[in-house]
Scaffold this active site. Structure first.
Site, short mmCIF file in Angstrom:
data_model
loop_
_atom_site.label_atom_id
_atom_site.label_comp_id
_atom_site.label_asym_id
_atom_site.label_seq_id
_atom_site.Cartn_x
_atom_site.Cartn_y
_atom_site.Cartn_z
N GLY A 217 10.32 35.18 -30.59
CA GLY A 217 11.30 36.11 -31.16
C GLY A 217 12.73 35.62 -31.29
O GLY A 217 13.23 35.42 -32.40
N LYS A 225 19.67 36.91 -32.90
CA LYS A 225 20.65 36.08 -32.17
C LYS A 225 21.35 35.12 -33.13
O LYS A 225 22.54 34.83 -32.96
CB LYS A 225 19.94 35.30 -31.06
CG LYS A 225 19.22 36.18 -30.06
CD LYS A 225 20.12 37.20 -29.45
CE LYS A 225 19.40 38.07 -28.44
NZ LYS A 225 20.28 39.10 -27.89
N SER A 267 21.18 38.97 -21.11
CA SER A 267 19.79 39.27 -21.46
C SER A 267 19.00 39.74 -20.24
O SER A 267 19.16 39.20 -19.15
CB SER A 267 19.12 38.01 -22.01
OG SER A 267 19.90 37.50 -23.06
N ALA A 268 18.15 40.74 -20.46
CA ALA A 268 17.24 41.25 -19.42
C ALA A 268 17.98 41.79 -18.19
O ALA A 268 17.54 41.64 -17.06
CB ALA A 268 16.22 40.19 -19.02
N LYS A 271 20.06 46.46 -20.68
CA LYS A 271 20.80 47.07 -21.80
C LYS A 271 19.96 48.17 -22.44
O LYS A 271 20.44 49.25 -22.72
CB LYS A 271 21.16 46.02 -22.86
CG LYS A 271 22.43 45.25 -22.53
CD LYS A 271 23.12 44.67 -23.75
CE LYS A 271 22.27 43.74 -24.57
NZ LYS A 271 21.84 42.56 -23.82
N ASN A 273 17.48 49.91 -21.18
CA ASN A 273 17.36 51.07 -20.29
C ASN A 273 18.63 51.91 -20.30
O ASN A 273 18.58 53.14 -20.34
CB ASN A 273 17.09 50.62 -18.84
CG ASN A 273 15.70 50.05 -18.67
OD1 ASN A 273 14.85 50.19 -19.54
ND2 ASN A 273 15.46 49.40 -17.54
N SER A 384 7.72 39.11 -21.67
CA SER A 384 6.93 39.72 -22.74
C SER A 384 7.75 40.84 -23.38
O SER A 384 8.65 41.41 -22.75
CB SER A 384 5.61 40.26 -22.19
OG SER A 384 5.83 41.10 -21.09
N ARG A 416 24.29 41.01 -13.27
CA ARG A 416 23.38 41.18 -12.14
C ARG A 416 23.99 40.39 -10.99
O ARG A 416 23.91 39.16 -10.98
CB ARG A 416 22.05 40.58 -12.59
CG ARG A 416 20.86 40.82 -11.73
CD ARG A 416 19.67 40.11 -12.37
NE ARG A 416 19.08 40.88 -13.45
CZ ARG A 416 18.12 41.78 -13.30
NH1 ARG A 416 17.62 42.00 -12.10
NH2 ARG A 416 17.64 42.44 -14.33
N GLY A 510 18.42 56.38 -14.41
CA GLY A 510 19.07 57.62 -14.83
C GLY A 510 20.31 57.94 -14.00
O GLY A 510 21.27 58.56 -14.49
N ASN A 512 22.58 56.08 -13.21
CA ASN A 512 23.77 55.43 -13.75
C ASN A 512 24.65 56.41 -14.54
O ASN A 512 25.80 56.13 -14.84
CB ASN A 512 23.38 54.24 -14.64
CG ASN A 512 22.76 53.12 -13.82
OD1 ASN A 512 22.99 53.04 -12.60
ND2 ASN A 512 21.96 52.28 -14.44
C1 OXD Z 1 17.33 39.26 -26.30
C2 OXD Z 1 18.07 38.33 -25.45
O1 OXD Z 1 16.19 38.98 -26.67
O2 OXD Z 1 19.23 38.62 -25.15
O3 OXD Z 1 17.91 40.30 -26.65
O4 OXD Z 1 17.52 37.30 -25.05
MN MN Z 2 20.01 40.34 -26.13
#
Ligand code: OXD
Ligand code: MN
Length: 601
Positions: A217, A225, A267-268, A271, A273, A384, A416, A510, A512
């Site tokens: 992706g 991106k 990333s991850a 965002k 959520n 994933s 984080r 929630g 937050n």
């Molecule tokens: C995304 C990333 O896929 O920031 O959004 O890696």
């Molecule tokens: Mn991203």
């Protein structure tokens, strides 16, 4: 393969979906002459075309059909196990000089890079279909909206782009017939999915992207991106707007007063959520709505920042998504969704670690191997993904299509961090806020290849995505502030701080909303705060903690500032700025000195 639905737009005498713009046609012919595809498929984005491509993908094992009763109109794709995340080490920005891309990007010389890529692309689509995807980023009537074309030899890319962008005729209409119109040229080829021939290259001066050797992706959905952030940030500086790695959400009070906020997390880091948050029962009548979950383009209007989400869908991390963590996402991905690298349960449902309920007794893991709860390997890859249309989101904001965008009251930076950084604090002013963004750091996640859990500086969550010199990017932020008579307030948050026993101090998800509420109160001028060396901090009674099962000690700890930790943090800021080698604007260096001085007061 013949286009099943040869559309007749625009009626340019060719009888399919080719655009009227001759420059696009010339470029497509040039790429076709180079890659020698068996045929060319002009995508129109119609339902009929989509169904045809899904049927073909199922026949060719590019997709696996999921149980249509459990997840209607949804399919699973397994990527090559060597190709599961963005590859920052093979991502390049190609400008005449290295200085233009700065110390945080991989640079390569444009002429040489074009030559190398042409070599790799020569004959690369022999025996394959070349798809041409016209797409639009942004609502049809926004001045920020951009047009792109992606050429690809991957059906999976076409299926994703149809969800993630506004694809087909709408893009061609917006492009029009002006030979000098601005549009992005994106070329993608899977080649042989070999990490040694994997390059994601950006040519900002030419508005061009070439991505080869990957099917994952973030490397191949060139709208995201590559265009919306790397090329986007370059254009944004030139054209005086901001292209940011931010979610956009709306918060509406029971009285109907609404604020919009934009938030940058790496990333991850949650965002998606946060953008889909459902307030806890205590906040009866409050509503959070999603404008975007990943990318935010902002322009100045009447001295304020207005934001649009250029995307049309969500490409979110699946593991950990559940009715507890994100009910709206669960509803969104319960139909019409393309899953990548999750596990396949024996009943044909998608499964992943963190999903509600018990794990299946047996499943096929993301690699296609047998899996049981006793297996050492994860069933779903940690990175994933789901690709789902934004219209599946029950909390979609009604103004998501508004061309002028939504007015932003606050910008939130966050990462984080197990220690040092309190739950929330507010900057003293715009320049201090830019400093918070510039010195942001986060523990790394599985979204990119490389070590997980290492603290790295990730300014504005743009480290992997800023398409030019990061020093100039900081300056651009400072300059934008000068054009704002009503600048958004700037905050920093950290949901991930841990206590001495290694436990998370804050429940997150929630809850937050409680932090969001304080931020809104600050925007309205009603929220209390204490002045601290790092910014305005809520005291425990400034936060609405009613009906929250949390130890008072935890609250004190999560809002606390440990002077020793902050001395280390200050040293890390200096080390980071020094590592950039003299490009950091003077105003930010002064901010660091002022921060250090406030600790001495
Ligand atoms: C995304 C990333 O896929 O920031 O959004 O890696
Ligand atoms: Mn991203």
């Amino acid at each position: 393969m013949k286009n099943p639905a040869p559309a007749i737009f625009p009626p340019n005498g060719i009888g399919d979906t080719r655009p009227a713009n001759q420059a696009v046609l010339d470029w497509v012919h040039e790429i076709a002459a180079l890659t020698e595809p068996e045929n060319i498929f002009w995508c129109d984005g119609s339902d009929r075309e989509n169904e045809f491509l899904i049927a073909e993908s199922l026949k060719q094992n590019v997709l696996i059909k999921l149980n249509q009763k459990k997840v209607p109109h949804s399919n699973l794709h397994r990527s090559d196990p060597n190709d599961v995340a963005r590859v920052e080490q093979f991502t390049f920005v190609c400008t005449p000089t290295k200085e233009e891309v700065g110390p945080t990007n991989n640079w390569s010389e444009p002429k040489e890079t074009y030559a190398k890529l042409r070599g790799l692309l020569k004959g690369a689509m022999r025996g394959r279909t070349m798809f041409v995807i016209p797409y639009m980023m942004g609502p049809p009537d926004s001045p920020l909206t951009k047009i792109g074309f992606e050429i690809t030899d991957s059906k999976y890319v076409v299926l994703n782009m149809r969800i993630m962008t506004r694809m087909g005729e709408i893009a061609l209409k917006r492009l029009g017939n002006d030979p000098s119109a601005e549009w992005n040229r994106g070329t993608h080829s899977l080649l042989d999915i070999n990490p040694e021939r994997r390059f994601i290259c950006h040519f900002p001066q030419d508005n061009t992207i070439i991505s080869v050797g990957s099917g994952y992706g973030g490397n191949v959905l060139l709208s995201k991106k590559c265009l919306a952030l790397r090329i986007g940030s370059y254009l944004a500086r030139k054209q005086a707007w901001l292209a940011e790695h931010m979610l956009i959400l709306g918060v509406e009070s029971p009285e109907g007063k609404k604020h919009y906020l934009a938030a940058a997390f790496p990333s991850a880091c949650g965002k998606t959520n946060f953008a889909m948050l459902i307030p806890p029962a205590h906040f009866k009548g409050w509503k959070v709505t999603t404008v975007g979950d990943d990318i935010c383009w902002m322009q100045v209007r009447d001295g304020r920042l207005y934001a649009i989400n250029p995307e049309n869908g969500y490409f979110g991390v699946v593991p950990g998504t559940s009715y507890k963590s994100n009910p709206n996402a669960m509803r969104a991905i319960s139909h019409d969704t393309l899953y990548t690298n999750v596990a396949l349960a024996d009943d044909g449902d998608a499964w992943w670690e963190g999903k509600d309920g018990d794990p299946p007794q047996h499943a096929i893991d993301w690699r296609g191997n047998d899996w049981t709860p006793a297996s050492k390997e994860k069933a779903a890859h940690p990175n994933s993904r789901f690709t789902t249309p934004m219209r599946n989101n029950p909390a979609l904001d009604p103004d998501v299509e508004k061309g002028e965008g939504v007015p932003i009251s606050a910008i939130i930076f966050g990462g984080r961090r197990s220690d040092t950084v309190p739950l929330v604090y507010e900057s003293f002013n715009w320049a201090h806020g830019v400093y918070l963004g510039a010195t942001m750091a986060s523990e790394t996640t599985a979204a990119a290849t490389g070590a997980v859990g290492r603290v790295r500086r990730d300014p504005m969550a743009m480290l992997p995505f800023c398409g030019y010199n990061i020093g100039d990017y900081f300056q651009h932020w400072l300059d934008m502030g000068k054009r704002l008579t009503h600048p958004p307030l700037i905050f920093n948050v950290n949901w991930f701080r841990k206590g001495v026993k290694g436990q998370f101090l804050w429940p997150g998800f929630g809850e937050n909303m409680r932090v969001l509420k304080w931020i809104i109160d600050r925007c309205d001028g009603t929220g209390g705060a204490l002045k601290s060396p790092i910014g305005w901090l809520p005291s425990p009674h400034d936060l609405d903690l009613v009906e929250l099962d949390i130890d008072h000690k935890c609250v004190a700890e999560i809002l606390g500032i440990d002077h020793e930790e902050w001395q280390r943090e200050l040293a890390a800021h200096k080390e980071f700025f020094d590592s950039l080698g003299g490009i950091v604007p003077e105003q930010l260096l002064e901010q660091r000195e002022q921060l250090a001085a406030r600790f001495m007061e």
